[in-house]
Design a protein around this motif. Structure first.
Motif, PDB file in Angstrom:
ATOM      1  N   PRO A 172       0.838  -1.203   0.000  1.00  0.00           N
ATOM      2  CA  PRO A 172       0.000   0.000   0.000  1.00  0.00           C
ATOM      3  C   PRO A 172       0.877   1.259   0.000  1.00  0.00           C
ATOM      4  N   GLN A 173       0.412   2.275  -0.687  1.00  0.00           N
ATOM      5  CA  GLN A 173       1.143   3.538  -0.764  1.00  0.00           C
ATOM      6  C   GLN A 173       0.282   4.654  -0.192  1.00  0.00           C
ATOM      7  N   GLY A 174       0.943   5.743   0.180  1.00  0.00           N
ATOM      8  CA  GLY A 174       0.236   6.900   0.707  1.00  0.00           C
ATOM      9  C   GLY A 174      -0.494   7.662  -0.384  1.00  0.00           C
ATOM     10  N   SER A 175      -1.326   8.582   0.025  1.00  0.00           N
ATOM     11  CA  SER A 175      -2.120   9.372  -0.917  1.00  0.00           C
ATOM     12  C   SER A 175      -1.294  10.428  -1.654  1.00  0.00           C
ATOM     13  N   HIS A 176      -0.118  10.767  -1.121  1.00  0.00           N
ATOM     14  CA  HIS A 176       0.741  11.788  -1.720  1.00  0.00           C
ATOM     15  C   HIS A 176       2.164  11.253  -1.886  1.00  0.00           C
ATOM     16  N   HIS A 177       2.802  11.666  -2.961  1.00  0.00           N
ATOM     17  CA  HIS A 177       4.206  11.332  -3.207  1.00  0.00           C
ATOM     18  C   HIS A 177       5.026  12.587  -2.969  1.00  0.00           C
ATOM     19  N   TRP A 178       6.148  12.433  -2.278  1.00  0.00           N
ATOM     20  CA  TRP A 178       7.007  13.579  -2.002  1.00  0.00           C
ATOM     21  C   TRP A 178       8.448  13.294  -2.395  1.00  0.00           C
ATOM     22  N   VAL A 179       9.171  14.381  -2.693  1.00  0.00           N
ATOM     23  CA  VAL A 179      10.603  14.331  -2.997  1.00  0.00           C
ATOM     24  C   VAL A 179      11.234  15.527  -2.298  1.00  0.00           C
ATOM     25  N   MET A 180      12.341  15.289  -1.592  1.00  0.00           N
ATOM     26  CA  MET A 180      13.066  16.379  -0.939  1.00  0.00           C
ATOM     27  C   MET A 180      14.556  16.177  -1.155  1.00  0.00           C
ATOM     28  N   THR A 181      15.238  17.233  -1.593  1.00  0.00           N
ATOM     29  CA  THR A 181      16.684  17.212  -1.751  1.00  0.00           C
ATOM     30  C   THR A 181      17.282  18.151  -0.720  1.00  0.00           C
ATOM     31  N   LEU A 182      18.250  17.638   0.034  1.00  0.00           N
ATOM     32  CA  LEU A 182      18.948  18.420   1.048  1.00  0.00           C
ATOM     33  C   LEU A 182      20.427  18.508   0.695  1.00  0.00           C
ATOM     34  N   GLU A 183      21.018  19.646   1.032  1.00  0.00           N
ATOM     35  CA  GLU A 183      22.441  19.858   0.743  1.00  0.00           C
ATOM     36  C   GLU A 183      23.159  20.362   1.983  1.00  0.00           C
ATOM     37  N   LEU A 184      24.316  19.796   2.203  1.00  0.00           N
ATOM     38  CA  LEU A 184      25.266  20.329   3.175  1.00  0.00           C
ATOM     39  C   LEU A 184      26.354  20.962   2.316  1.00  0.00           C
ATOM     40  N   ARG A 227      20.873  19.520   9.528  1.00  0.00           N
ATOM     41  CA  ARG A 227      21.100  20.953   9.248  1.00  0.00           C
ATOM     42  C   ARG A 227      21.218  21.232   7.751  1.00  0.00           C
ATOM     43  N   GLY A 228      20.766  20.288   6.941  1.00  0.00           N
ATOM     44  CA  GLY A 228      20.854  20.460   5.493  1.00  0.00           C
ATOM     45  C   GLY A 228      19.913  21.533   4.977  1.00  0.00           C
ATOM     46  N   ASN A 229      20.369  22.216   3.944  1.00  0.00           N
ATOM     47  CA  ASN A 229      19.527  23.210   3.265  1.00  0.00           C
ATOM     48  C   ASN A 229      18.597  22.486   2.295  1.00  0.00           C
ATOM     49  N   VAL A 230      17.330  22.851   2.302  1.00  0.00           N
ATOM     50  CA  VAL A 230      16.382  22.254   1.359  1.00  0.00           C
ATOM     51  C   VAL A 230      16.592  22.917   0.000  1.00  0.00           C
ATOM     52  N   VAL A 231      16.984  22.110  -0.978  1.00  0.00           N
ATOM     53  CA  VAL A 231      17.233  22.592  -2.331  1.00  0.00           C
ATOM     54  C   VAL A 231      15.998  22.378  -3.206  1.00  0.00           C
ATOM     55  N   PHE A 232      15.244  21.319  -2.900  1.00  0.00           N
ATOM     56  CA  PHE A 232      14.065  20.991  -3.693  1.00  0.00           C
ATOM     57  C   PHE A 232      13.051  20.281  -2.813  1.00  0.00           C
ATOM     58  N   PHE A 233      11.768  20.618  -3.005  1.00  0.00           N
ATOM     59  CA  PHE A 233      10.681  19.914  -2.321  1.00  0.00           C
ATOM     60  C   PHE A 233       9.485  19.836  -3.258  1.00  0.00           C
ATOM     61  N   SER A 234       8.909  18.668  -3.352  1.00  0.00           N
ATOM     62  CA  SER A 234       7.701  18.460  -4.159  1.00  0.00           C
ATOM     63  C   SER A 234       6.749  17.567  -3.387  1.00  0.00           C
ATOM     64  N   LEU A 235       5.482  17.919  -3.397  1.00  0.00           N
ATOM     65  CA  LEU A 235       4.425  17.120  -2.775  1.00  0.00           C
ATOM     66  C   LEU A 235       3.236  17.153  -3.709  1.00  0.00           C
ATOM     67  N   GLU A 236       2.847  15.963  -4.201  1.00  0.00           N
ATOM     68  CA  GLU A 236       1.757  15.889  -5.166  1.00  0.00           C
ATOM     69  C   GLU A 236       0.897  14.676  -4.885  1.00  0.00           C
ATOM     70  N   PRO A 237      -0.366  14.715  -5.322  1.00  0.00           N
ATOM     71  CA  PRO A 237      -1.199  13.523  -5.171  1.00  0.00           C
ATOM     72  C   PRO A 237      -0.540  12.326  -5.849  1.00  0.00           C
ATOM     73  N   ASN A 238      -0.633  11.175  -5.216  1.00  0.00           N
ATOM     74  CA  ASN A 238       0.026   9.966  -5.712  1.00  0.00           C
ATOM     75  C   ASN A 238      -0.924   9.168  -6.613  1.00  0.00           C
ATOM     76  N   GLN A 239      -1.310   9.799  -7.678  1.00  0.00           N
ATOM     77  CA  GLN A 239      -2.155   9.118  -8.657  1.00  0.00           C
ATOM     78  C   GLN A 239      -1.892   9.684 -10.036  1.00  0.00           C
ATOM     79  N   LEU A 240      -2.137   8.888 -11.051  1.00  0.00           N
ATOM     80  CA  LEU A 240      -1.956   9.350 -12.428  1.00  0.00           C
ATOM     81  C   LEU A 240      -3.285   9.722 -13.024  1.00  0.00           C
TER      82      LEU A 240
END
Length: 80
Positions: free
Chosen positions: A15-27, A67-80
């Motif tokens: 089972p998967q969640g209702s939303h898909h997320w991606v986060m990129t952190l940088e030191l 303490r990483g800097n957030v370079v990218f964040f995406s949160l979207e419904p997990n459906q096509l």
């Protein structure tokens, strides 16, 4: 001509969640990592709540990235 039917022999997907997320952190000058997953936020949860929750969860699992800097964040419904 009759339509072909395909059988799916792959194991059942977890089972998967209702939303898909991606986060990129940088030191800066040290490391950059991208994390992703799915989540079903509780009713009334804001985008900011999800952002800070994901960031805190990543920090718990990867203390170096706390303490990483957030370079990218995406949160979207997990459906096509």
């Amino acid at each position: 001509m009759t339509p072909r039917t395909q059988q799916n022999t792959a194991p059942a997907a977890r089972p998967q969640g209702s939303h898909h997320w991606v986060m990129t952190l940088e030191l800066p000058g040290r490391a950059m990592s991208t994390f992703s997953g799915t989540w079903t936020p509780p009713a009334g949860t804001t985008r900011h709540d999800v952002f800070t929750g994901i960031q805190a969860d990543i920090a718990r699992q990867n203390p170096d990235m706390a303490r990483g800097n957030v370079v990218f964040f995406s949160l979207e419904p997990n459906q096509l």
